[in-house]
Design a protein around this motif. Structure first.
Motif, mmCIF file in Angstrom:
data_model
loop_
_atom_site.group_PDB
_atom_site.id
_atom_site.type_symbol
_atom_site.label_atom_id
_atom_site.label_comp_id
_atom_site.label_asym_id
_atom_site.label_seq_id
_atom_site.Cartn_x
_atom_site.Cartn_y
_atom_site.Cartn_z
ATOM 1 N N VAL A 1 45.587 66.362 48.966
ATOM 2 C CA VAL A 1 45.962 67.397 48.005
ATOM 3 C C VAL A 1 46.671 66.760 46.812
ATOM 4 O O VAL A 1 47.366 65.754 46.962
ATOM 5 C CB VAL A 1 46.864 68.474 48.672
ATOM 6 C CG1 VAL A 1 48.112 67.882 49.262
ATOM 7 C CG2 VAL A 1 47.205 69.607 47.716
ATOM 8 N N THR A 2 46.467 67.354 45.665
ATOM 9 C CA THR A 2 47.260 67.026 44.477
ATOM 10 C C THR A 2 48.157 68.225 44.224
ATOM 11 O O THR A 2 47.675 69.347 44.089
ATOM 12 C CB THR A 2 46.366 66.769 43.247
ATOM 13 O OG1 THR A 2 45.496 65.681 43.532
ATOM 14 C CG2 THR A 2 47.216 66.443 42.018
ATOM 15 N N ALA A 3 49.460 67.972 44.182
ATOM 16 C CA ALA A 3 50.435 69.026 43.940
ATOM 17 C C ALA A 3 51.010 68.823 42.540
ATOM 18 O O ALA A 3 51.575 67.777 42.240
ATOM 19 C CB ALA A 3 51.541 68.961 44.983
ATOM 20 N N THR B 1 56.019 67.933 33.470
ATOM 21 C CA THR B 1 54.888 68.129 34.372
ATOM 22 C C THR B 1 54.676 66.857 35.171
ATOM 23 O O THR B 1 54.685 65.757 34.613
ATOM 24 C CB THR B 1 53.607 68.463 33.580
ATOM 25 O OG1 THR B 1 53.858 69.619 32.776
ATOM 26 C CG2 THR B 1 52.442 68.747 34.517
ATOM 27 N N SER B 2 54.506 67.028 36.476
ATOM 28 C CA SER B 2 54.258 65.873 37.341
ATOM 29 C C SER B 2 53.183 66.225 38.352
ATOM 30 O O SER B 2 52.973 67.396 38.677
ATOM 31 C CB SER B 2 55.533 65.447 38.065
ATOM 32 O OG SER B 2 55.960 66.466 38.948
ATOM 33 N N GLU B 3 52.504 65.177 38.819
ATOM 34 C CA GLU B 3 51.478 65.342 39.846
ATOM 35 C C GLU B 3 51.790 64.415 41.002
ATOM 36 O O GLU B 3 52.019 63.216 40.794
ATOM 37 C CB GLU B 3 50.086 65.013 39.295
ATOM 38 C CG GLU B 3 49.581 66.025 38.311
ATOM 39 C CD GLU B 3 48.133 65.792 37.932
ATOM 40 O OE1 GLU B 3 47.571 64.731 38.271
ATOM 41 O OE2 GLU B 3 47.572 66.697 37.298
ATOM 42 N N ALA B 4 51.785 64.974 42.199
ATOM 43 C CA ALA B 4 51.949 64.182 43.420
ATOM 44 C C ALA B 4 50.589 64.102 44.096
ATOM 45 O O ALA B 4 50.033 65.121 44.510
ATOM 46 C CB ALA B 4 52.977 64.808 44.348
ATOM 47 N N GLU B 5 50.050 62.901 44.165
ATOM 48 C CA GLU B 5 48.795 62.670 44.883
ATOM 49 C C GLU B 5 49.176 62.400 46.337
ATOM 50 O O GLU B 5 49.888 61.433 46.622
ATOM 51 C CB GLU B 5 48.045 61.473 44.305
ATOM 52 C CG GLU B 5 47.579 61.668 42.884
ATOM 53 C CD GLU B 5 46.477 62.703 42.744
ATOM 54 O OE1 GLU B 5 45.728 62.945 43.722
ATOM 55 O OE2 GLU B 5 46.366 63.278 41.655
ATOM 56 N N ILE B 6 48.722 63.247 47.231
ATOM 57 C CA ILE B 6 49.069 63.144 48.641
ATOM 58 C C ILE B 6 47.832 62.700 49.407
ATOM 59 O O ILE B 6 46.776 63.344 49.322
ATOM 60 C CB ILE B 6 49.642 64.476 49.159
ATOM 61 C CG1 ILE B 6 50.910 64.825 48.360
ATOM 62 C CG2 ILE B 6 49.929 64.399 50.656
ATOM 63 C CD1 ILE B 6 51.462 66.204 48.616
#
Length: 148
Positions: free
Chosen positions: A136-138, A122-127
């Motif tokens: 957005v957080t993807a 699981t990963s989160e990309a903070e944009i």
């Protein structure tokens, strides 16, 4: 090689800024059958209060992909592309992405869980935009198959 559990907590460097272009938004909208006028017509988007065309919600994947490429390039990750399935995707928006935005993504790995011989990563990309404000957080969950 199994997925490296020490990936959890790893934060990758921010991506190079990505300038969201009007034609890219239009192309993406056509590709995902997003037919609302705000995605292709600047006047329709402006009538809704936006500066330019509004990207469909899944457009954030374009920037998130740049962050995931960093993870996949890690030699110690244990993630083998040929054994990878994109299992789940979520977005948490502060505001829509609009043509003209300059976006940067920063990826962090938030979980690695064993599943049979494989793992779920699981990963989160903070944009964020050019001012550093959250857009957005993807969140992605990648299913990595194990050795046979």
């Amino acid at each position: 090689m199994p997925v490296n559990t020490e990936l959890v907590g790893r934060v990758f460097p921010p991506t190079a800024p990505y300038l969201v272009g009007r034609e890219k938004v239009r192309e993406f909208a056509r590709a995902v059958f997003a037919t609302d006028p705000q995605h292709v017509d600047p006047a329709a988007a402006q009538a809704l209060g936006y500066a330019d065309v509004v990207a469909p919600p899944t457009f954030a994947m374009v920037i998130q992909d740049l962050t995931l490429q960093q993870l996949l390039a890690e030699p110690d990750s244990g993630i083998v592309l040929e054994r990878l399935i994109h299992a789940e995707q979520r977005f948490r928006y502060t505001r829509p992405i609009v043509a003209g935005d300059e976006l940067v993504g920063t990826l962090s790995v938030t979980g690695v869980r064993a599943v049979g011989k494989g793992a779920m990563v699981t990963s989160e990309a903070e944009i964020t935009d050019a001012s550093g404000a959250h857009v957005v957080t993807a969140t992605s969950i990648l299913l990595v198959g194990g050795d046979e």
